[in-house]
Design a protein around this motif. Structure first.
Motif, PDB file in Angstrom:
ATOM      1  N   LEU A  30      65.444  42.812   5.452  1.00 25.22           N
ATOM      2  CA  LEU A  30      65.667  42.787   6.982  1.00 25.22           C
ATOM      3  C   LEU A  30      67.276  42.624   7.298  1.00 25.22           C
ATOM      4  CD1 LEU A  30      62.947  40.169   8.241  1.00 25.22           C
ATOM      5  CD2 LEU A  30      62.688  42.297   8.288  1.00 25.22           C
ATOM      6  N   ASP A  31      67.514  43.455   8.330  1.00 25.02           N
ATOM      7  CA  ASP A  31      68.758  43.251   9.097  1.00 25.02           C
ATOM      8  C   ASP A  31      68.535  42.206  10.065  1.00 25.02           C
ATOM      9  OD1 ASP A  31      70.232  44.846   7.115  1.00 25.02           O
ATOM     10  OD2 ASP A  31      69.700  46.617   8.228  1.00 25.02           O
ATOM     11  N   VAL A  32      69.165  41.069   9.984  1.00 24.01           N
ATOM     12  CA  VAL A  32      69.060  39.937  11.135  1.00 24.01           C
ATOM     13  C   VAL A  32      70.419  39.868  11.843  1.00 24.01           C
ATOM     14  CG1 VAL A  32      68.599  37.641  11.441  1.00 24.01           C
ATOM     15  CG2 VAL A  32      67.333  38.666   9.536  1.00 24.01           C
ATOM     16  N   ASN A  33      70.417  40.085  13.147  1.00 16.59           N
ATOM     17  CA  ASN A  33      71.710  39.917  14.006  1.00 16.59           C
ATOM     18  C   ASN A  33      71.445  38.213  14.568  1.00 16.59           C
ATOM     19  OD1 ASN A  33      73.597  39.623  15.596  1.00 16.59           O
ATOM     20  ND2 ASN A  33      73.181  41.334  16.810  1.00 16.59           N
ATOM     21  N   TYR A  34      72.351  37.653  13.849  1.00 17.99           N
ATOM     22  CA  TYR A  34      72.347  36.035  14.230  1.00 17.99           C
ATOM     23  C   TYR A  34      73.333  35.756  15.640  1.00 17.99           C
ATOM     24  CZ  TYR A  34      70.175  35.038   9.588  1.00 17.99           C
ATOM     25  OH  TYR A  34      69.224  34.974   8.462  1.00 17.99           O
ATOM     26  N   ASP A  35      73.833  36.671  16.024  1.00 22.52           N
ATOM     27  CA  ASP A  35      74.645  36.874  17.132  1.00 22.52           C
ATOM     28  C   ASP A  35      73.700  37.065  18.441  1.00 22.52           C
ATOM     29  OD1 ASP A  35      76.839  35.603  15.776  1.00 22.52           O
ATOM     30  OD2 ASP A  35      77.567  37.460  15.510  1.00 22.52           O
ATOM     31  N   ARG A  36      72.645  37.734  18.190  1.00 23.88           N
ATOM     32  CA  ARG A  36      71.828  38.299  19.385  1.00 23.88           C
ATOM     33  C   ARG A  36      71.141  37.066  19.933  1.00 23.88           C
ATOM     34  NH1 ARG A  36      67.812  43.458  18.581  1.00 23.88           N
ATOM     35  NH2 ARG A  36      66.762  42.023  17.136  1.00 23.88           N
ATOM     36  N   ILE A  71      68.647  40.333   4.710  1.00 25.28           N
ATOM     37  CA  ILE A  71      68.040  39.008   3.873  1.00 25.28           C
ATOM     38  C   ILE A  71      66.879  39.642   3.321  1.00 25.28           C
ATOM     39  CG2 ILE A  71      69.047  37.395   5.227  1.00 25.28           C
ATOM     40  CD1 ILE A  71      66.147  36.995   6.598  1.00 25.28           C
ATOM     41  N   SER A  72      66.133  38.978   2.472  1.00 22.88           N
ATOM     42  CA  SER A  72      64.864  39.315   1.721  1.00 22.88           C
ATOM     43  C   SER A  72      63.773  38.387   2.171  1.00 22.88           C
ATOM     44  CB  SER A  72      64.891  39.431   0.164  1.00 22.88           C
ATOM     45  OG  SER A  72      65.755  40.340  -0.444  1.00 22.88           O
ATOM     46  N   VAL A  73      62.698  38.751   2.779  1.00 23.12           N
ATOM     47  CA  VAL A  73      61.640  37.655   3.143  1.00 23.12           C
ATOM     48  C   VAL A  73      60.469  38.185   2.422  1.00 23.12           C
ATOM     49  CG1 VAL A  73      62.877  37.194   5.325  1.00 23.12           C
ATOM     50  CG2 VAL A  73      61.182  39.108   5.331  1.00 23.12           C
ATOM     51  N   PRO A 101      62.140  28.113   4.387  1.00 19.86           N
ATOM     52  CA  PRO A 101      61.525  28.580   5.524  1.00 19.86           C
ATOM     53  C   PRO A 101      62.210  29.598   6.275  1.00 19.86           C
ATOM     54  CG  PRO A 101      61.281  26.244   5.446  1.00 19.86           C
ATOM     55  CD  PRO A 101      61.976  26.582   4.319  1.00 19.86           C
ATOM     56  N   ALA A 102      61.815  30.624   6.851  1.00 21.38           N
ATOM     57  CA  ALA A 102      62.404  31.446   7.773  1.00 21.38           C
ATOM     58  C   ALA A 102      62.486  30.762   9.283  1.00 21.38           C
ATOM     59  CB  ALA A 102      61.644  32.830   8.104  1.00 21.38           C
ATOM     60  N   SER A 103      63.743  31.242   9.770  1.00 23.24           N
ATOM     61  CA  SER A 103      64.198  30.665  11.218  1.00 23.24           C
ATOM     62  C   SER A 103      63.376  31.588  12.160  1.00 23.24           C
ATOM     63  CB  SER A 103      65.660  30.700  11.327  1.00 23.24           C
ATOM     64  OG  SER A 103      66.171  31.691  11.335  1.00 23.24           O
ATOM     65  N   LEU A 104      63.511  31.212  13.510  1.00 25.30           N
ATOM     66  CA  LEU A 104      63.080  31.945  14.596  1.00 25.30           C
ATOM     67  C   LEU A 104      63.750  33.239  14.789  1.00 25.30           C
ATOM     68  CD1 LEU A 104      61.593  32.273  17.215  1.00 25.30           C
ATOM     69  CD2 LEU A 104      63.207  30.827  18.386  1.00 25.30           C
ATOM     70  N   ARG A 105      65.159  33.273  14.343  1.00 24.11           N
ATOM     71  CA  ARG A 105      65.723  34.659  14.549  1.00 24.11           C
ATOM     72  C   ARG A 105      65.231  35.627  13.537  1.00 24.11           C
ATOM     73  NH1 ARG A 105      68.788  31.573  17.477  1.00 24.11           N
ATOM     74  NH2 ARG A 105      70.037  32.289  19.078  1.00 24.11           N
ATOM     75  N   GLU A 106      64.884  35.045  12.095  1.00 24.43           N
ATOM     76  CA  GLU A 106      64.381  35.858  11.054  1.00 24.43           C
ATOM     77  C   GLU A 106      63.127  36.086  11.420  1.00 24.43           C
ATOM     78  OE1 GLU A 106      67.409  33.329   8.060  1.00 24.43           O
ATOM     79  OE2 GLU A 106      65.488  32.754   8.289  1.00 24.43           O
ATOM     80  N   PHE A 173      53.056  32.493   6.120  1.00 26.78           N
ATOM     81  CA  PHE A 173      54.334  31.873   6.255  1.00 26.78           C
ATOM     82  C   PHE A 173      55.460  32.880   5.891  1.00 26.78           C
ATOM     83  CE2 PHE A 173      51.080  28.886   6.045  1.00 26.78           C
ATOM     84  CZ  PHE A 173      51.238  27.861   7.098  1.00 26.78           C
ATOM     85  N   LEU A 174      56.532  32.639   6.593  1.00 27.27           N
ATOM     86  CA  LEU A 174      57.544  33.720   6.333  1.00 27.27           C
ATOM     87  C   LEU A 174      58.550  32.766   5.718  1.00 27.27           C
ATOM     88  CD1 LEU A 174      58.487  36.575   6.762  1.00 27.27           C
ATOM     89  CD2 LEU A 174      59.961  36.014   8.903  1.00 27.27           C
ATOM     90  N   ALA A 175      59.074  33.236   4.768  1.00 25.11           N
ATOM     91  CA  ALA A 175      60.064  32.828   3.786  1.00 25.11           C
ATOM     92  C   ALA A 175      61.194  33.708   3.417  1.00 25.11           C
ATOM     93  CB  ALA A 175      59.508  31.973   2.567  1.00 25.11           C
ATOM     94  N   VAL A 176      62.328  33.266   3.390  1.00 28.39           N
ATOM     95  CA  VAL A 176      63.344  33.875   2.915  1.00 28.39           C
ATOM     96  C   VAL A 176      63.823  33.655   1.420  1.00 28.39           C
ATOM     97  CG1 VAL A 176      65.969  33.984   3.323  1.00 28.39           C
ATOM     98  CG2 VAL A 176      64.604  33.571   5.101  1.00 28.39           C
TER      99      VAL A 176
END
Length: 178
Positions: A30-36, A71-73, A101-106, A173-176
């Motif tokens: 996944l490409d995660v935009n942490y600034d969005r 990231i890889s999830v 554990p994955a975060s909300l943005r992820e 459960f989503l994990a990174v």
């Protein structure tokens, strides 16, 4: 007499290596935009329903990540345990599998990229936690909540799930991957 323990030790090492290869093979990138903002991420995900309490104010970015990162999830479920697992046990099992554990943005990036996964089963992130200051659903003030994706054939939802939960074996459960 010492051949059996050595054999089992070698077998365990090969088994762990095979399991780790399998974990990596089933990973999503996944490409995660942490600034969005969370609001913009929700809009990008095209959810039919979302809980109005999932906001930047209630779920501030605690990861201190910035920019767009790949990231890889992986989705985990714990049906093989044969019982309903609690949150702390799931987090321990993540660390055993070299994950976090994955975060909300992820989770929102996953929902945007893989929208049909949540039609099959509930997907929960366990990193971002919000403590509701008000009593809610017969629960006391201070109840901890985390975000989850759910849905069915017709609709997709972004909702809250209790953090200190005993989880249904069908929950994912989503994990990174670290």
């Amino acid at each position: 007499m010492y051949i059996i323990p050595a054999y089992f030790n070698a077998l365990m090492i090969r088994t762990k290596e095979a399991i780790w290869r399998l974990v990596k093979e089933r990973a999503f990138h996944l490409d995660v935009n942490y600034d969005r903002s969370i609001k913009d991420s929700i809009q990008a995900g095209f959810y039919h329903h979302f809980n109005k309490k999932i906001t930047d104010e209630n779920f501030p970015d605690c990861q201190r990540e910035h920019g767009v990162k790949t990231i890889s999830v992986r989705l985990f479920n714990f049906r093989h345990l044969g019982y309903w697992a609690d949150t702390s046990e799931i987090i321990i099992r993540f660390s055993e599998r070299k994950c976090r554990p994955a975060s909300l943005r992820e989770l929102l990036a996953f929902g945007e990229k893989k929208p049909n996964q949540q039609r099959k089963f509930r997907i929960v992130e366990l990193f971002s936690i919000w403590a509701d200051p008000l009593p809610n659903y017969d629960l006391p003030a201070g109840t901890q909540w985390t975000a989850s994706l759910a849905g069915g054939a017709e609709r997709r939802r972004l909702d809250l799930s209790g953090f200190n939960n005993i989880w249904n074996p069908d929950t994912r459960f989503l994990a990174v991957l670290k």
